[in-house]
Scaffold this active site. Sequence first.
Site, PDB file in Angstrom:
ATOM      1  N   HIS A 122       0.685  -1.093  -0.061  1.00 49.99           N
ATOM      2  CA  HIS A 122      -0.136  -0.035   0.313  1.00 49.99           C
ATOM      3  C   HIS A 122       1.119   1.286   0.096  1.00 49.99           C
ATOM      4  O   HIS A 122       1.806   1.290   0.545  1.00 49.99           O
ATOM      5  CB  HIS A 122      -1.028  -0.233   1.291  1.00 49.99           C
ATOM      6  N   GLU A 143      -8.048  -4.994   0.038  1.00 45.51           N
ATOM      7  CA  GLU A 143      -8.519  -5.809  -0.986  1.00 45.51           C
ATOM      8  C   GLU A 143      -8.410  -6.894  -0.780  1.00 45.51           C
ATOM      9  O   GLU A 143      -9.391  -7.896  -1.557  1.00 45.51           O
ATOM     10  CB  GLU A 143      -7.844  -5.333  -2.427  1.00 45.51           C
TER      11      GLU A 143
HETATM   12  N1  ACO Z   1       3.458  -7.932  -5.033  1.00 41.82           N
HETATM   13  C1  ACO Z   1       4.702  -8.038  -5.212  1.00 41.82           C
HETATM   14  N2  ACO Z   1       5.812  -7.045  -5.064  1.00 41.82           N
HETATM   15  C2  ACO Z   1       5.289  -5.768  -4.782  1.00 41.82           C
HETATM   16  C3  ACO Z   1       4.139  -5.744  -4.357  1.00 41.82           C
HETATM   17  C4  ACO Z   1       2.911  -6.657  -4.661  1.00 41.82           C
HETATM   18  N3  ACO Z   1       1.904  -6.655  -4.205  1.00 41.82           N
HETATM   19  N4  ACO Z   1       3.735  -4.395  -3.862  1.00 41.82           N
HETATM   20  C5  ACO Z   1       5.047  -3.864  -3.981  1.00 41.82           C
HETATM   21  N5  ACO Z   1       5.781  -4.583  -4.436  1.00 41.82           N
HETATM   22  C6  ACO Z   1       7.232  -4.425  -4.667  1.00 41.82           C
HETATM   23  C7  ACO Z   1       7.277  -3.759  -6.011  1.00 41.82           C
HETATM   24  O1  ACO Z   1       7.624  -4.465  -7.049  1.00 41.82           O
HETATM   25  C8  ACO Z   1       8.768  -2.847  -6.054  1.00 41.82           C
HETATM   26  O2  ACO Z   1       9.859  -3.960  -5.905  1.00 41.82           O
HETATM   27  P1  ACO Z   1      11.233  -3.205  -6.783  1.00 41.82           P
HETATM   28  O3  ACO Z   1      11.695  -2.243  -5.656  1.00 41.82           O
HETATM   29  O4  ACO Z   1      12.020  -4.737  -6.560  1.00 41.82           O
HETATM   30  O5  ACO Z   1      10.710  -3.001  -7.972  1.00 41.82           O
HETATM   31  C9  ACO Z   1       8.680  -2.436  -4.516  1.00 41.82           C
HETATM   32  O6  ACO Z   1       7.760  -3.419  -3.658  1.00 41.82           O
HETATM   33  C10 ACO Z   1       7.923  -0.935  -4.121  1.00 41.82           C
HETATM   34  O7  ACO Z   1       7.025  -0.996  -5.011  1.00 41.82           O
HETATM   35  P2  ACO Z   1       6.256   0.374  -4.992  1.00 41.82           P
HETATM   36  O8  ACO Z   1       5.447   0.117  -6.142  1.00 41.82           O
HETATM   37  O9  ACO Z   1       7.160   1.549  -5.106  1.00 41.82           O
HETATM   38  O10 ACO Z   1       5.352   0.482  -3.919  1.00 41.82           O
HETATM   39  P3  ACO Z   1       3.929   1.289  -3.578  1.00 41.82           P
HETATM   40  O11 ACO Z   1       4.074   1.392  -2.006  1.00 41.82           O
HETATM   41  O12 ACO Z   1       4.253   2.811  -4.419  1.00 41.82           O
HETATM   42  O13 ACO Z   1       2.987   0.621  -4.237  1.00 41.82           O
HETATM   43  C11 ACO Z   1       0.970  -0.433  -4.443  1.00 41.82           C
HETATM   44  C12 ACO Z   1       1.651   0.468  -3.561  1.00 41.82           C
HETATM   45  C13 ACO Z   1       0.569   0.405  -5.926  1.00 41.82           C
HETATM   46  C14 ACO Z   1      -0.525  -0.535  -4.040  1.00 41.82           C
HETATM   47  C15 ACO Z   1       1.721  -1.801  -4.789  1.00 41.82           C
HETATM   48  O14 ACO Z   1       2.008  -2.249  -3.391  1.00 41.82           O
HETATM   49  C16 ACO Z   1       1.238  -2.783  -5.522  1.00 41.82           C
HETATM   50  O15 ACO Z   1       0.989  -2.816  -6.866  1.00 41.82           O
HETATM   51  N6  ACO Z   1       0.084  -3.802  -4.899  1.00 41.82           N
HETATM   52  C17 ACO Z   1      -0.615  -4.830  -5.605  1.00 41.82           C
HETATM   53  C18 ACO Z   1      -1.957  -4.357  -6.031  1.00 41.82           C
HETATM   54  C19 ACO Z   1      -2.875  -4.054  -4.962  1.00 41.82           C
HETATM   55  O16 ACO Z   1      -3.174  -4.691  -3.855  1.00 41.82           O
HETATM   56  N7  ACO Z   1      -3.718  -2.975  -5.283  1.00 41.82           N
HETATM   57  C20 ACO Z   1      -4.863  -2.315  -4.098  1.00 41.82           C
HETATM   58  C21 ACO Z   1      -3.887  -1.384  -3.144  1.00 41.82           C
HETATM   59  S1  ACO Z   1      -5.385  -0.850  -1.771  1.00 41.82           S
HETATM   60  C22 ACO Z   1      -6.073   0.146  -2.441  1.00 41.82           C
HETATM   61  O17 ACO Z   1      -6.024   0.809  -3.510  1.00 41.82           O
HETATM   62  C23 ACO Z   1      -7.298   0.712  -1.675  1.00 41.82           C
END
Ligand code: ACO
Length: 372
Positions: free
Chosen positions: A257, A312
């Site tokens: 998140h 979610e």
């Molecule tokens: N699965 C695997 N790897 C992940 C996940 C995940 N769910 N979330 C983050 N990471 C990894 C990324 O690949 C990245 O790795 P890297 O540095 O090797 O490239 C690192 O963690 C940081 O990722 P960011 O995208 O910078 O993290 P951010 O905090 O900005 O992202 C987000 C938040 C978009 C929700 C992300 O965690 C994600 O895509 N999750 C999956 C989709 C999801 O569950 N969405 C619902 C969110 S809740 C809501 O909207 C109400």
Amino acid sequence: MTDPAAPAADTRPYSPGLEGVVAGETSLSHIDGAAGRLLYRGYPIGELVRAGSYAAVAELLWSGEWRPDATLPCLPVPGTVMAALRALPTTARPMDALRTAVSAWGAVTDPSFPPTPDQARALTAFSPSALAAFARIRRGLEPVAPDPDLDLVAGYLYQINGERPDAATARALDAYFIVGAEHGFNASTFTARVITSTRSDIASAVAGAIGAMKGPLHGGAPSEVVEQIHEVGTPERAEVWVREALASGTRLMGFGHRVYRAYDPRAAALREVAESMEHRPEWLELAIAVEDVALRVLGEKYPDRPLKTNVEFYAAPVLMGVGLTPDLFPATFALARHAGWTAHAIEQGAANRLIRPDVRYVGAAERSLPGA
Ligand code: ACO
């Protein structure tokens, strides 16, 4: 030599996506991402789910008063709005149908500025009826009139299925509505506040908010969680599936998140609800097994970056468990967020200042048209 036509360098602070920018004040909710806490008007989300109802929580957001006995039955869909819903293609997305219905409701009721709690109640109680009506129309069924004896969430399910839901089912979806009701200055809420700040009306604010929430970066991932859990298939396959998914760069839906670095308190509240559901689906056992593995493997892969369960992940079993089809998930989330959007519209209207930020110009310096 500097070009005299070039604009002076703009050194004002700029944050793409407004990240980290404080763009307003609110007394509606407080998110503490590091500690995994979410408060509505000071009350922790877990307590509100355990002791409250969506109607009571919506009243709390609108009026600031805790009235646990508050009720909010669904309201009928005006004939003009129903005609607009019937005119849509049956293939229209439920989010588009809901946005259309809210817009038509605004044309019919012509709510004045500033937004009021009565307007908020009327719009929040209308929208579930409109979405349920469209859910039936697109299946070739006649809409069902709202039952004034049912509270909002039970009334929504009744108007979709034509049958009263059992108490446990209504309670589970009510909990989902409570956790979805409000969440700070997310994109759709900010949209609602910008629209209200022009002294526009509450229907325009909510229609705009629905448009913002429709985008995949905001509307949430519960239907994608469902797809991933289906792909896993059985608890025994969870470990292999998660490792393979991460190795191939797939993001695990329902984890991570932007704000929370701890376990999302909304996920914790919904997990409790999902686990106490009377007809606990086999599917839930599978989700719990996948979560255990995913948290362990994500912890190994990202030891310095906490990636925990988000709302979610447990929204998915609750929404599935109450019998909603995944294509209704985003619009159902929008129904839940009506309380927050309208409360923000009221808050914005009560201490209004037009929201009109500056923009940094990065285009051409002043020049003449060719041949001029
Ligand atoms: N699965 C695997 N790897 C992940 C996940 C995940 N769910 N979330 C983050 N990471 C990894 C990324 O690949 C990245 O790795 P890297 O540095 O090797 O490239 C690192 O963690 C940081 O990722 P960011 O995208 O910078 O993290 P951010 O905090 O900005 O992202 C987000 C938040 C978009 C929700 C992300 O965690 C994600 O895509 N999750 C999956 C989709 C999801 O569950 N969405 C619902 C969110 S809740 C809501 O909207 C109400």
